[in-house]
Scaffold this active site. Structure first.
Site: not given
Ligand code: GLU
Length: 467
Positions: A239-241
């Site tokens: 994910s973006k993280r």
């Protein structure tokens, strides 16, 4: 029958790595089979779909060079067709209007939960022929078969079977008249002649419902191939993280499209232990049965390694195209005063890890030097360095020809004559040429700067450091 695949993104955000892998696998399989590949934008969710996301998806597909043979199709432009199919299903009694209120559905749900049964629509309106006011809101549901099973052989997951008694009567049209995702996908894949549906395994639960729809429509059921998800470096769903996740972010970070594509193909597909594949090899070797069943982990180090490989091995002119894009982002648009970008690539492909870094290092060849790196100056600009610059300038001006070898020889002579090490000549000159003490060999560096500008830069440094 000719193979036809598709990539069908919902334009609710940028094209991320998972989507790009789905697109790549679909494209590769079509290429492998000499079939066709369709791009379809699934934009029926009007609140979440944006033009910006559509543009980003198309830009990303172009950057990684996945050309579609048909499309892009837009679901929002196909509403008449969906309407037509819904009317047909209604007329055939395969779909029905459902007037159940929210309250009724809520109450039904609560009771089912209380009784420990899986909540599902109870079919209340299936055979309801009572009169309804014209303005009474309704949805349209698909009449799912009551008995039997839906079964399919997924190319990755294997045999999957679901009892029809576990499936709801799917809503195919909302109360605002818009068709729903599971319905549109089926009509589209049918109309577009899709033979193989390759997509993320977040859709595997939708597939039995979709198969029932295909059957009700008398449409051929495609082959399904659900790809396992991608995990981040830490084992959690990517994910973006985890940092860069969107394709265009990788471009901004200085990766080559060839490196990203080679990286993506190995995310869930393998051919022995081979890591590096040309496009032709990928196309020739790619088959669905070699797709891995387990989730694949993202590994930034491997992507970096592939990028370094492609920076060194691709034709300099290909890498240069990307370098020009990065220079442009640094505000360097006019390259006519500096070296050919290919020459920068040749000199820097082993010295830098990304194109972004290469562009930063190469900026000095296209822009005037306005400051000198304090650390380099402290280390190398000593008493006597200005004299070195002056002697070098003189020796360079006397050169009959301007090439890296002659330059290096002339400067070695300067070092010899002044009885100092080559470092004390080369480093102050690097600072004069580039503003910092790190660059390719001094002869190559001066070639990149060019003869006239080399003289000017040395003169500028003499003036600056004499002051
Ligand atoms: N539009 C769906 C998505 O972006 C994909 C649907 C499909 O591939 O069938 O997740």
């Amino acid at each position: 029958m000719a193979v036809k695949t598709r990539f069908a993104p919902s334009p609710t955000g940028f094209l991320h790595v998972g989507g790009a892998r789905t697109a790549l696998f679909s494209w590769l399989y079509a290429q492998h089979c000499k079939g066709e590949f369709v791009l379809r934008i699934e934009d029926t969710d009007r609140e979440r779909s944006t033009q910006e996301a559509i543009d980003a998806i198309i830009e990303s597909m172009k950057w990684i060079d996945l050309k579609w043979d048909e499309g892009p199709y837009y679901q929002t432009k196909r509403f008449d067709r969906y309407r037509e199919v819904i009317d047909q299903l209604l007329a055939e009694g395969k779909a029905y209007k459902c007037y159940c209120s929210k309250e009724r559905l809520e109450q039904m749900r609560e009771e089912q939960m209380k009784n420990g049964v899986k909540p599902r629509y109870d079919g209340h309106c299936r055979d309801d022929h009572s009169e309804h006011a014209p303005d009474e809101p309704y949805v349209i549901r698909f009449r799912n078969p009551d008995d039997g099973v839906v079964a399919f052989d997924d190319m990755v997951k294997g045999h999957i079977e679901v009892k029809n008694s576990e499936l709801d009567d799917l809503i195919i049209q909302r109360s605002d008249g818009t068709p729903t995702y599971n319905f549109c996908v089926v009509v589209d894949d049918w109309d577009m002649g899709i033979t193989h549906v390759i997509r993320g395994d977040d859709h595997v639960n939708n597939t039995p419902r979709q198969i029932n729809l295909y059957k009700a429509l008398g449409a051929p059921v495609p082959v399904f191939c659900h790809l396992a998800m991608i995990l981040g470096d830490d084992g959690a769903k990517l994910s973006k993280r985890h940092g860069a996740v969107s394709v265009m972010q990788y471009r901004e970070d200085g990766y080559l499209p060839e490196a990203l594509v080679n990286y993506l193909v190995r995310l869930g597909w393998s051919h022995g232990d081979q890591e590096i594949f040309t496009r032709e090899e990928m196309i020739n070797l790619f088959t669905l049965d070699a797709i891995t069943k387990s989730a694949s982990g993202f590994n930034t180090k491997k992507l970096e390694w592939l990028n370094a490989h492609y920076m060194k091995t691709l034709p300099a002119s290909d890498v240069a195209k990307e370098l020009v894009w990065h220079l442009d982002r640094l505000g360097i648009k006019d390259l006519s005063n500096g070296p050919a970008p290919e020459d920068v690539v040749r000199n820097y492909c082993e010295r830098t890890k990304t194109l972004k870094e290469m562009a930063q290092k190469a900026a000095c060849y296209y822009q005037d030097i306005t400051e000198y790196d304090p650390a380099g100056v402290k280390k190398w600009m000593k008493d006597g360095s200005v004299d070195v610059l002056k002697a070098s300038l003189e020796a360079l001006k006397a050169l009959p020809s301007w090439d890296a070898k002659s330059i290096d020889e002339a400067l070695e002579n300067v070092a010899k004559t002044m009885e100092i090490g080559m470092g004390k000549v080369g480093q102050p000159l690097r600072i004069a040429m580039t503003g910092a003490a790190m660059s390719p060999g001094i002869g190559d560096t001066m070639m990149l700067v060019g003869q006239e500008r080399t003289f000017k830069r040395i003169e500028q440094a003499i003036a600056h450091f004499s002051a």
